[in-house]
Design a protein around this motif. Structure first.
Motif, short mmCIF file in Angstrom:
data_model
loop_
_atom_site.label_atom_id
_atom_site.label_comp_id
_atom_site.label_asym_id
_atom_site.label_seq_id
_atom_site.Cartn_x
_atom_site.Cartn_y
_atom_site.Cartn_z
N ALA A 181 34.12 47.64 36.47
CA ALA A 181 35.04 47.83 35.35
C ALA A 181 35.51 49.27 35.27
O ALA A 181 36.70 49.56 35.04
CB ALA A 181 34.35 47.43 34.04
N LEU A 182 34.59 50.21 35.50
CA LEU A 182 34.93 51.64 35.42
C LEU A 182 35.93 52.04 36.50
O LEU A 182 36.95 52.68 36.22
CB LEU A 182 33.66 52.47 35.53
N LEU A 203 42.71 42.44 34.05
CA LEU A 203 42.68 40.99 34.13
C LEU A 203 42.33 40.53 35.55
O LEU A 203 41.50 39.63 35.74
CB LEU A 203 44.04 40.41 33.71
N MET A 204 42.96 41.15 36.56
CA MET A 204 42.63 40.80 37.95
C MET A 204 41.16 41.09 38.24
O MET A 204 40.45 40.28 38.84
CB MET A 204 43.52 41.59 38.91
N ALA A 205 40.68 42.28 37.80
CA ALA A 205 39.29 42.64 38.05
C ALA A 205 38.34 41.71 37.32
O ALA A 205 37.27 41.36 37.85
CB ALA A 205 39.05 44.09 37.63
N MET A 246 35.88 50.57 47.49
CA MET A 246 37.03 51.48 47.64
C MET A 246 38.28 50.72 48.08
O MET A 246 39.38 50.95 47.57
CB MET A 246 36.69 52.60 48.62
N LEU A 247 38.10 49.80 49.05
CA LEU A 247 39.24 49.01 49.51
C LEU A 247 39.76 48.09 48.41
O LEU A 247 40.98 47.95 48.23
CB LEU A 247 38.85 48.19 50.74
N ALA A 248 38.84 47.47 47.67
CA ALA A 248 39.27 46.59 46.58
C ALA A 248 40.03 47.36 45.50
O ALA A 248 41.05 46.90 44.98
CB ALA A 248 38.06 45.88 45.98
N MET A 249 39.53 48.55 45.17
CA MET A 249 40.21 49.34 44.16
C MET A 249 41.56 49.87 44.67
O MET A 249 42.50 50.03 43.90
CB MET A 249 39.32 50.49 43.71
N ALA A 250 41.63 50.13 45.98
CA ALA A 250 42.92 50.49 46.56
C ALA A 250 43.89 49.33 46.43
O ALA A 250 45.09 49.53 46.15
CB ALA A 250 42.76 50.88 48.03
N GLY A 251 43.36 48.10 46.60
CA GLY A 251 44.21 46.92 46.39
C GLY A 251 44.67 46.79 44.96
O GLY A 251 45.84 46.47 44.68
N VAL A 252 43.76 47.05 44.00
CA VAL A 252 44.14 47.00 42.59
C VAL A 252 45.22 48.03 42.30
O VAL A 252 46.24 47.74 41.65
CB VAL A 252 42.90 47.25 41.69
N GLN A 274 48.35 39.37 43.65
CA GLN A 274 47.29 39.42 42.65
C GLN A 274 46.10 38.55 43.06
O GLN A 274 44.94 38.92 42.87
CB GLN A 274 47.85 38.97 41.30
N GLY A 275 46.39 37.39 43.66
CA GLY A 275 45.31 36.53 44.14
C GLY A 275 44.48 37.19 45.22
O GLY A 275 43.24 37.06 45.26
N LEU A 276 45.16 37.91 46.13
CA LEU A 276 44.42 38.62 47.17
C LEU A 276 43.51 39.69 46.59
O LEU A 276 42.37 39.87 47.03
CB LEU A 276 45.41 39.26 48.16
N VAL A 277 44.01 40.40 45.57
CA VAL A 277 43.19 41.44 44.94
C VAL A 277 41.99 40.82 44.23
O VAL A 277 40.87 41.35 44.28
CB VAL A 277 44.04 42.27 43.95
N VAL A 278 42.19 39.69 43.56
CA VAL A 278 41.07 38.99 42.91
C VAL A 278 40.00 38.65 43.95
O VAL A 278 38.79 38.84 43.72
CB VAL A 278 41.57 37.72 42.19
N ALA A 279 40.42 38.16 45.11
CA ALA A 279 39.46 37.82 46.17
C ALA A 279 38.75 39.07 46.67
O ALA A 279 37.53 39.06 46.90
CB ALA A 279 40.19 37.13 47.33
#
Length: 876
Positions: free
Chosen positions: A850-851, A807-809, A763-769, A488-493
């Motif tokens: 957010a979307l 929450l992460m986003a 796209m990469l960040a959302m793939a992480g989420v 989760q920390g990696l995704v936040v970053a």
């Protein structure tokens, strides 16, 4: 030494050595068994006792291997084989991780290749650190400008810090070679030009000092590319002649391949020969200057000396040198003035993209390590040390990183080609951009950095796994708690970094949109620009060129499809000349100083304003009455009229410029303002002069033709007309739309690239989420099933899962917006009509993230809401 050599050789015969170890241990076991039997034990008891005395066979083998070979090297090779086998067994995981990392490494390497060639790589001259650029320094605005010949002469004669100094200029004019007249980039240079740069010809000689004096016959030194392309690489090229400005110029030397300084020069000729410097004026800043520092001199001492000289000249020539001094800077730094900020911005952007890629790869490895928790626990239970397990995982990361690095190099190769194609034409040294040794070293370092970054977290996480707990758990339960917080920390970053990129891209996009909406004051659609050149060394030949242009304009106006036609020396988009002007009594007296008001000088033909749609506000346009033997006339723009004649009608007043003829001109008209230097700069005061009355500056005119249809439809006819009227005149076509597109090439380039990087990052960040939320849903399958069994509705389950991703986003958004605000100031110099802290941009970024976060979480949430509680509870 012999022992080490034997150990190294043992690695080459591993199977033979293993057989020998096995045979030796079997021999000792059999021998001990026989001895026990001789003591009276049964066969089975004797073998058991022999095994007990001999100890752990596997450990003995390991100790024997350590004695016979290099243990670390052998285990490392074993780790490599296991890593390769592991990646082959999981092709989907391997491909996804390699593509993600390869994309980050490739993009970073491609941008670094541009930064390296343009900024970091030393110039290909002898002792490049000793070569500096000298320029006029205007103290009021700290601007660097070109240099006048008298200033240069004083600099050279009064300074002691320089071994040599030279001034030069470049232009594109017609050159007639064996294959006919063509455009060529020509530089005129003083005698010490090549010596200052430390360059020697590969064939022939350079021009002598005697050949740079007025009245001497000119000579030409050509570039290697000109020799190859225009002269077919003929070994007998020396002695051949070129026709330049109506004169015959012999070729005396050929420069080495790659040398085309300045501005991709193809031909160098001595200054003041073909193109004479008539009555050098200390206020005419027409040249650039380069100098070579003496051995032992440094930049600081040279600058101090030149500042004293500049101060002395300012006191001695207060009329022309007021508020003017001298700036000294490394030549490489001067060539890229204004570019480092943009290139370092792009390099920083792709570095953030690389960090996001590494975060995704680390998440993939954490998920994979979680799935292997029981396997790794079994290894530990069988005696494998934690350090050994960590090393195995690190080796897998290294193999994955190396393969990703190779893929990244392929991406970088194509990415570099794309960057060169998209880069603005004014970026220097574009031909030097490529994958060289320094870029390969950067790629290797980047790969190792990425391996360390994405491989460290999973390896250390596995090292902290409790073996007993892992062995007690089975199936998916064995993965519970495996780095959930870390993932989760990696995704936040990742979200935070993507917000920084997205905000920067948003600001640049808004800035470019504002730039595109600027009213230029002239029209660009369906205007064909025919570039020509009739360079002339004297007024007589120049008047002949003017008559050619008059005939060409007259015939072009009759070509079907052309609605209006005119000509200008420099079309809107850039300026050719500017300088001071004087009015009325001061114009008659010829009083102009450096303190006089400044204006852009433009030369046009009758009809040019009509073609460009520039309105005549009062007075008249140029016409046939403004001929060469008629009284001198001029037209000014509204800005000059407003500044110089407040509340007074300028028509009939006199104006003097420093263009070419030191005589006052009568103002006959006022036209609307245009943004002469493009949409990014406000319109300036401007003086227009008729081309027939200024023949020497008017020998390279651009024919402007407004067409009824696509401009390309009349190119062929216009080319044939020009060829018939002037067979030796080269022509080249473009359009006003294309010219204006080139002006905004730099902001378009950086905006496009940053937008692409930001889109990939999101796209990469959302793939992480998506990956983390899916992982958490899998972890909580039994819990979710129990909740559903106890009556939780679909909406409650969806809300519960969405809240985890949101929450992460949200945390990432807060950190990202803070980072964007902190870094936005670096964009301020690149923004047009947009503030670095534009609230609309920040609001749009927050809404977009957010979307897409809700979108990324929706599929895992939907899957969670459809969990069968009976199946989930049976798994429990």
């Amino acid at each position: 030494m012999n022992s080490a050599w034997k150990k190294l050789l043992s690695l080459l015969g591993r199977s033979k050595r293993e057989a020998e170890i096995h045979a030796e241990l079997a021999f000792h076991l059999e021998e001990e068994t026989e001895r026990r039997q001789a003591d009276g034990l049964s066969s089975e008891a004797a073998r058991y006792a022999a095994r007990r005395d001999l100890g752990n066979i596997a450990r003995v083998k390991e100790e024997t291997r350590a004695a016979w070979a290099f243990a670390f090297l052998e285990t490392s090779l074993q780790d490599l084989r296991i890593a390769a086998r592991s990646l082959r067994k999981n092709p989907r995981f391997s491909i996804v991780a390699i593509v993600i990392l390869g994309l980050g490494i490739g993009a970073s390497t491609a941008v670094f290749s541009v930064v390296n060639a343009v900024i970091l790589k030393p110039l290909a001259f002898r002792d490049p650190n000793r070569i500096v650029a000298l320029s006029s320094l205007w103290k009021k605005n700290n601007a660097h400008g070109q240099v006048s010949v008298p200033d240069f002469d004083d600099w050279r004669s009064q300074s002691t810090s320089f071994e040599s100094m030279s001034y030069y200029d470049s232009r594109e004019i017609a050159v007639q070679v064996e294959s006919g007249a063509q455009f060529a980039k020509i530089s005129t240079a003083s005698s010490e030009f090549f010596r200052t740069l430390g360059m020697e010809p590969v064939v022939g000689r350079l021009f002598h000092a005697a050949e740079t004096t007025a009245g001497s016959g000119s000579t030409a030194v050509v570039s290697h590319s000109f020799w190859q392309s225009r002269l077919s690489g003929d070994p007998a090229a020396l002695g051949k002649t070129l026709r330049i400005a109506g004169q015959t110029v012999p070729i005396v030397g050929i420069m080495p391949a790659g040398f085309q300084f300045p501005d991709q020069t193809e031909i160098w000729i001595p200054t003041n020969t073909l193109f004479r410097i008539i009555a050098p004026n200390r206020g005419a800043h027409n040249y650039r200057v380069v100098g070579r520092l003496r051995a032992g001199a440094n930049l600081e001492s040279a600058q101090a000396e030149m500042t004293l000289i500049g101060t002395r000249l300012e006191q001695q020539y207060s009329g022309t040198n007021k508020d003017k001094n001298v700036a000294v800077a490394p030549l490489g730094e001067e060539l890229v003035r204004g570019l480092p900020t943009m290139l370092y911005l792009l390099l920083g952007a792709v570095f953030l993209l690389l960090l996001i890629s590494c975060g995704n790869a680390a998440n993939l490895l954490l998920a994979r390590a979680a799935a292997r928790t029981r396997e790794l626990a079994v290894r530990a239970a069988l005696g494998a040390a934690r350090g050994r397990i960590v090393r195995q995982l690190a080796t897998e990361s290294l193999v994955l990183g190396i393969v990703s690095g190779l893929v990244g190099l392929v991406i970088a190769r194509f990415g570099t080609m794309v960057l060169v194609a998209l880069a603005p034409a004014n970026v220097p040294r574009l031909d030097e951009i490529g994958i060289d040794t320094s870029v390969l070293a950067f790629a290797a370092a980047l790969t190792l950095f990425a391996c360390f970054l994405f491989g460290l977290a999973p390896a250390l996480r596995v090292a902290r796994v409790d073996v007993n707990d892992a062995l007690k758990q089975g199936g998916s339960r064995g993965t519970q708690g495996m780095g959930a917080a870390l993932r989760q920390g990696l995704v936040v970053a990742e979200v935070a970094f993507s917000v920084v990129l997205l905000t920067g891209a948003g600001l640049l996009i808004r800035s470019f949109a504002e730039l595109s909406r600027v009213e230029l004051g002239f029209q660009t659609r369906q205007i064909l620009v025919m570039e020509t050149s009739n360079a002339a060394p004297n007024v007589e030949r120049a008047r002949r060129a003017i008559r050619t242009y008059q005939a060409l304009l007259e015939e072009a106006s009759r070509i079907p499809g052309i609605l209006a036609v005119g000509a200008t020396r420099i079309p809107p988009g850039r300026t050719g000349s500017d300088g001071a002007y004087a009015l009325d009594q001061e114009a008659v007296a010829g009083r102009m100083t450096v303190s006089s008001p400044q204006a852009v000088y433009s030369i046009v033909s009758p009809g040019a304003f009509a073609v460009l749609g520039i309105p005549v506000r009062s007075g008249r346009d140029f016409s046939a009455v403004d001929g060469p033997d008629e009284p001198l006339t001029a037209i000014i723009n509204e800005t000059l009229a407003r500044n110089a004649f407040p509340g007074v009608d300028p028509i009939g007043h006199l104006i003097l410029t420093g263009m070419d003829i030191p005589q006052p001109m009568t103002i006959v008209g006022i036209v609307g303002d245009i943004r002469q230097r493009g949409p990014g700069e406000e319109g300036k005061a401007e003086v227009y002069m008729p081309f027939e009355q200024h023949p020497l500056p008017s020998t390279s005119m651009r024919i402007l033709a407004r067409t009824a249809g696509p401009p390309e439809n009349v190119m062929g006819t216009l080319r044939e007309t020009g060829r018939r009227l002037a067979p030796d005149m080269p022509v080249r076509f473009t359009t006003m739309d294309d010219r204006m597109s080139q002006i905004v090439a730099a902001p378009r380039f950086r905006t496009l690239l940053l937008a692409i990087f930001a889109a990939i990052a999101v796209m990469l960040a959302m793939a992480g989420v998506y990956g983390v939320v899916s992982f958490l849903v899998n972890q909580r399958t039994q819990e979710i099933g129990l909740r559903i069994a106890l009556g939780a509705g679909t909406g409650q389950v969806v809300k519960m899962v969405l809240s985890q991703g949101v929450l992460m986003a949200a945390v990432g958004l807060v950190l990202g917006v803070a980072g964007a605000i902190a870094s936005a100031r670096f964009l301020s110099s690149m923004l047009f009509e947009v503030k670095p802290f534009d609230p609309l941009t920040y609001a749009a970024v927050v809404a977009l993230v957010a979307l897409v976060t809700v979108g990324a979480c929706f599929l895992p949430a939907r899957r969670a809401s459809r969990i069968d509680p009976m199946r989930a509870l049976r798994q429990e």
